[in-house]
Write a protein that holds these residues in place. Sequence first.
Motif, mmCIF file in Angstrom:
data_model
loop_
_atom_site.group_PDB
_atom_site.id
_atom_site.type_symbol
_atom_site.label_atom_id
_atom_site.label_comp_id
_atom_site.label_asym_id
_atom_site.label_seq_id
_atom_site.Cartn_x
_atom_site.Cartn_y
_atom_site.Cartn_z
ATOM 1 N N UNK A 308 0.830 -1.205 0.000
ATOM 2 C CA UNK A 308 0.000 0.000 0.000
ATOM 3 C C UNK A 308 0.862 1.252 0.000
ATOM 4 N N UNK A 309 1.963 1.225 0.735
ATOM 5 C CA UNK A 309 2.884 2.376 0.749
ATOM 6 C C UNK A 309 3.400 2.669 -0.651
ATOM 7 N N UNK A 316 3.920 0.478 -7.388
ATOM 8 C CA UNK A 316 3.212 -0.764 -7.696
ATOM 9 C C UNK A 316 2.129 -0.958 -6.645
ATOM 10 N N UNK A 317 1.227 -1.890 -6.909
ATOM 11 C CA UNK A 317 0.171 -2.228 -5.957
ATOM 12 C C UNK A 317 0.279 -3.704 -5.610
ATOM 13 N N UNK A 318 -0.533 -4.140 -4.679
ATOM 14 C CA UNK A 318 -0.518 -5.557 -4.316
ATOM 15 C C UNK A 318 -0.921 -6.419 -5.502
ATOM 16 N N UNK A 319 -1.711 -5.866 -6.428
ATOM 17 C CA UNK A 319 -2.113 -6.634 -7.607
ATOM 18 C C UNK A 319 -0.937 -6.817 -8.567
ATOM 19 N N UNK A 320 -0.026 -5.847 -8.590
ATOM 20 C CA UNK A 320 1.200 -6.016 -9.372
ATOM 21 C C UNK A 320 2.068 -7.108 -8.752
ATOM 22 N N UNK A 321 2.085 -7.148 -7.420
ATOM 23 C CA UNK A 321 2.834 -8.195 -6.724
ATOM 24 C C UNK A 321 2.279 -9.563 -7.099
#
Length: 501
Positions: A308-309, A316-321
């Motif tokens: 989130x940071x 990037x976002x968690x969805x990119x992860x």
Amino acid sequence: MNKKITVVGLGSGDADQLTLGVWKLLQRADRLYVRTKHHPMMTMLDAEGIAYTSFDDIYERHSNFPDVYKEIVDALVAEVERLAQHETSEPHIVYAVPGHPMVAESTVQQLLTRCEENGIELSVRGGESFLDAAFASLKFDPIEGFVLLDAAELDPSQLQPRLHTLIGQVYDSFTASDVKLALMERYPDDYEVIVGHALGVAGQEQIHKVPLYELDHLQGYHNLSIIYVPRSSEAALQNRMFDRLHEIVRILRSPEGCPWDKEQTHQSIRKNFIEELYEALEAIDNDDPQAMQEEFGDVLLQLMLHSQMEEELGSFSIYDVIETLNEKLIYRHPHVFGDLSAQSADEALQSWDAMKKQEQKEKGIAAKRPSQLDGIPKDLPALLTAYKLQKKAAKVGFDWDDIGPVLDKIAEELEELKQELASGDQQKQAAELGDLLFAVVNAARFIGADPEESLAKTNLKFKTRFQYIEKQLRINNKSFDDTNLIEMDQWWDEAKKMKND
């Protein structure tokens, strides 16, 4: 010669809802084919003496719908081609399907492709779909958000409680049972669902409200049956969704969120990440499923906060992860998602390592790591770092052939430590102790044991035995000041026998 197939929709089953244009086309069709005669409109065709050919016999020859649909499409295309060869007039056949041709009709989707490939003109004439009847009979507005799913291919990952959900192709109770199991992955067992039979068909429509666990107990499923799952904003349902977790973490970090969460940085919660990982490992070591469930969530929270940071910075976002992870898993498992094969865990690991090297080469990572020993995180525990260093060195041939020389090395390092104990030089003693530990790690590698895990188990064993001594002291109303090493050794041996270790 222009070859043509016209697909028409027979509507949801009520003759009054059939469009005038489709009815005229059915009346004047020279060659009319219907996917199935098990539809209310067939009685009207029979009453008017309209001849047609059904494909119901194909259903009887196959055990699955994909094969049925393929054969129907093959038959339609072959018939048009046959007519083109034997007749002077332009070959034209009409193919009638239940509902609307473009809604939940696999044969039409296949025809779109096949006709384009074979130079056949395909036109589609609409009819009222079962969706129109569903919206009216079940009384919900699709603008609120809804999803249409196929019962035959239903997967729990498709379910979204925030949306109205319609599930079609529920032909029998066996299919309803599969739907029930999929829904139970997201909804409580007693969640109310609605089953609709022949919606919109006068005199035949039935609507049943049942708790989810009774879904397959209901009778009367047929080709005009659907299941409706009303949308819900209940927290209990939303809290099972990953998107809800992302939303909660975003709110916590927002200007209106939690003062503590808003102030955190990668560095400020770095130690939290480490602590949560160790607590998760403790839950695993204790084989405690309830603790695992909670601790794994705490680890996931750390991932969400750090992601989130970066999302707030636009990195990037968690969805990119998740995307990166999915791509990596698929790329490194060609023996699962590709053409390669692996018959054992060792072969699978070799395939993983090979693809990892190839991936690093393509991304230019290998060029940034000139040493074979690069790529080991600097914050790993020293014991685990030693283990990984030795494994990397062994992969390029820097290793002994068997464990014999390893054990000799342990003996050599132990002797050198003994010699330094007499010198009184603590720095040299510590250095020799490190050499001894490094040699012991090598032995662990040769016997296929993870030194970190092995030591963790020994730590737990020591703790259990020592706590047995403490228990005996309490039973005998003693403290450590009231006992001696001989007595404690006796209790230690008792503990060893009790645990059979």
